[in-house]
Scaffold this motif. Structure first.
Motif, short mmCIF file in Angstrom:
data_model
loop_
_atom_site.label_atom_id
_atom_site.label_comp_id
_atom_site.label_asym_id
_atom_site.label_seq_id
_atom_site.Cartn_x
_atom_site.Cartn_y
_atom_site.Cartn_z
N MET A 1 0.87 -1.15 -0.02
CA MET A 1 -0.04 0.03 0.07
C MET A 1 0.91 1.19 -0.12
O MET A 1 1.82 1.37 0.72
CB MET A 1 -1.08 0.06 1.00
N LYS A 2 0.49 2.24 -0.77
CA LYS A 2 1.12 3.34 -0.93
C LYS A 2 0.75 4.40 0.38
O LYS A 2 1.49 5.36 0.68
CB LYS A 2 1.06 4.04 -1.93
N GLU A 3 -0.22 4.22 0.92
CA GLU A 3 -0.48 4.86 2.11
C GLU A 3 -0.74 3.95 3.26
O GLU A 3 -1.13 2.90 3.36
CB GLU A 3 -1.95 5.49 1.93
N ILE A 4 -0.39 4.53 4.37
CA ILE A 4 -0.31 3.50 5.82
C ILE A 4 -1.64 3.95 6.17
O ILE A 4 -2.12 5.08 6.73
CB ILE A 4 0.79 4.14 6.61
N PRO A 5 -2.28 3.02 6.53
CA PRO A 5 -3.74 3.14 7.01
C PRO A 5 -3.59 3.22 8.52
O PRO A 5 -2.77 2.65 9.51
CB PRO A 5 -4.44 1.54 6.90
N LEU A 6 -4.33 4.29 8.97
CA LEU A 6 -4.22 4.87 10.46
C LEU A 6 -5.56 4.47 11.09
O LEU A 6 -6.74 4.66 10.44
CB LEU A 6 -3.77 6.13 10.59
N SER A 7 -5.57 4.12 12.31
CA SER A 7 -6.66 4.42 13.23
C SER A 7 -7.38 5.50 13.47
O SER A 7 -6.60 6.49 13.42
CB SER A 7 -6.56 3.49 14.44
N GLU A 8 -8.38 5.87 13.91
CA GLU A 8 -8.99 7.03 14.69
C GLU A 8 -8.05 7.71 15.44
O GLU A 8 -8.13 8.93 15.33
CB GLU A 8 -10.40 6.88 15.03
N ASP A 9 -7.27 7.06 16.09
CA ASP A 9 -6.29 7.69 17.17
C ASP A 9 -4.86 7.82 16.58
O ASP A 9 -3.91 7.90 17.25
CB ASP A 9 -6.24 6.85 18.49
N SER A 10 -4.90 7.67 15.20
CA SER A 10 -3.84 7.74 14.25
C SER A 10 -2.53 6.84 14.62
O SER A 10 -1.47 6.91 14.58
CB SER A 10 -3.11 9.22 14.72
N ILE A 12 -0.91 3.18 13.48
CA ILE A 12 -1.01 2.10 12.45
C ILE A 12 -1.99 0.98 12.62
O ILE A 12 -1.70 0.32 13.76
CB ILE A 12 0.31 1.65 12.01
N ARG A 13 -2.69 0.73 11.70
CA ARG A 13 -3.53 -0.39 11.97
C ARG A 13 -3.41 -1.30 10.33
O ARG A 13 -2.86 -1.17 9.48
CB ARG A 13 -5.02 -0.17 11.85
N ARG A 14 -3.85 -2.52 10.62
CA ARG A 14 -4.03 -3.46 9.32
C ARG A 14 -4.88 -3.16 8.40
O ARG A 14 -5.99 -2.70 8.76
CB ARG A 14 -4.32 -5.09 9.91
N PRO A 15 -4.63 -3.02 6.92
CA PRO A 15 -5.65 -2.58 6.13
C PRO A 15 -6.73 -3.55 5.83
O PRO A 15 -6.84 -4.72 6.31
CB PRO A 15 -4.90 -2.49 4.74
N THR A 16 -7.96 -2.81 5.73
CA THR A 16 -9.32 -3.61 5.42
C THR A 16 -8.86 -4.44 4.22
O THR A 16 -8.12 -4.35 3.34
CB THR A 16 -10.25 -2.67 5.54
N THR A 45 0.96 -8.75 5.50
CA THR A 45 -0.10 -8.41 4.47
C THR A 45 0.31 -8.34 3.22
O THR A 45 -0.19 -8.96 2.25
CB THR A 45 -0.96 -7.18 5.00
N ALA A 46 1.44 -7.85 2.99
CA ALA A 46 2.01 -7.35 1.63
C ALA A 46 2.66 -9.03 1.18
O ALA A 46 2.41 -9.34 -0.02
CB ALA A 46 3.24 -6.75 1.75
#
Length: 72
Positions: A1-10, A12-16, A45-46
């Motif tokens: 992923m080119k964007e790091i998925p972040l949770s609401e509290d900023s 890093i989380r696993r991508p959906t 994941t990758a």
């Protein structure tokens, strides 16, 4: 992923699953157009997405061969 998925509290989380599907299509297009000599997949994941084999939680030593993939 080119964007790091972040949770609401900023954090890093696993991508959906949906995020993985979108980025997989983009990445496969880039791979087909550039034909890289090697690909470095960072993270479970990758590796699971690109290599089509399950990456277990177990420790795999550096330099091990898993299928036709070498760990590093």
């Amino acid at each position: 992923m080119k964007e790091i998925p972040l949770s609401e509290d900023s954090k890093i989380r696993r991508p959906t699953d949906e995020e993985v599907l979108v980025w997989t299509a983009i990445l496969r297009g880039e791979i087909e157009s550039t034909v890289p000599a090697a690909i470095l997949a960072l993270g479970r994941t990758a590796a699971q997405t690109l290599c089509a084999f399950p990456v277990k939680e177990a420790f795999i030593p550096f330099g091990s061969k898993v299928g036709n993939i070498y760990t590093a």
